[in-house]
Enzyme design. Structure first.
Site: not given
Ligand code: AP5
Length: 213
Positions: A13, A169
């Site tokens: 990203k 995560r």
């Protein structure tokens, strides 16, 4: 045009958001970067965020939404949201914020990458402590080990890129963040799914097609 760049930790990203912003005159708004700036500046927000980030957990929604609202007030460019929203509560908050500002969301682009590739990418990521440039020991190494090609700064590993934190995560992403896609598909927002497990330029070409669509 405002779009969301969505995907698990390490999907690319930040890499893609920076390239899109530079090429298309947009602003990349990364909540991770805003939190790290606050953390480095030692602000109360940064100190509160640190314990969540180091554990691989999400920072509370009200903190994130307040921070995004503050930075969006005078925004004149198209925005690429990177790493936000990460919960359906944040997605609802973003909808309200954009409506208040007279802006509309053009779509969501999701980068998909298998988990083992994500772990490898993040354990190989290096980050310049001075200018923020991102490298990877496997796919994009610096010319001289440990030294930034751009500014000569020292390259370091992010504390949350240790393998056990990366795996946490990923769990948090599956449990709390992936459901945001159901939220957008349910309200009719266009969701584009892109194979992120390819060279950077090929992923970028697909994202640019989304921008032009
Ligand atoms: P944040 O900083 O947003 O991290 P993230 O979403 O986990 O994403 P990353 O920055 O790890 O990965 P990326 O997808 O940007 O990949 P990159 O391009 O760097 O968030 C950190 C923490 O802050 C969270 O855990 C949470 O605690 C908190 N937080 C942030 N936002 C929040 C929110 N909205 N709500 C609550 N809490 C929040 O690429 C990774 C590596 O791969 C690099 O080395 C790169 O060079 C390499 N690479 C990139 N593309 C490719 C490719 N195509 N092929 C090979 N290698 C590639």
């Amino acid at each position: 045009m405002d779009i969301i760049l969505f995907g698990p930790p390490g999907a690319g990203k930040g890499t893609q958001g920076a390239l899109l912003a530079e090429r298309h005159g947009m602003r990349r708004l990364s909540t991770g970067d805003l939190l790290r700036d606050a953390l480095n500046a030692g602000t109360p927000l940064g100190r509160e965020a640190r314990r969540y980030m180091d554990a691989g957990e999400l920072v509370p929604d009200d903190v994130i939404l307040g921070m995004v609202r503050d930075t969006m007030e005078d925004e004149a460019h198209g925005v690429i949201f990177d790493g936000f929203p990460r919960t359906t509560e944040q997605a609802r908050g973003l909808g309200g914020l954009l409506a208040d500002l007279g802006r509309t969301l053009s779509g969501v682009a999701v980068l998909s990458v298998p988990d083992e590739a994500l772990v490898r990418r993040l354990s190989g990521r290096l980050w310049c402590s001075q200018c923020g440039a991102v490298y990877n020991v496997h796919s994009n190494p610096p010319a001289a080990p440990g030294v930034c090609d751009v500014c000569g700064g020292e390259l370091v590993q992010r504390p949350d890129d240790r393998e056990e934190t990366v795996r946490r995560r990923l769990e948090v992403y599956r449990a709390q963040t992936e459901p945001v896609l159901d939220y957008y598909e349910g309200d009719g927002t266009v969701v584009h799914r892109i194979d992120g497990d390819r060279p950077v330029e090929r992923v970028l070409a697909d994202l640019e097609s989304v921008l032009h669509a």
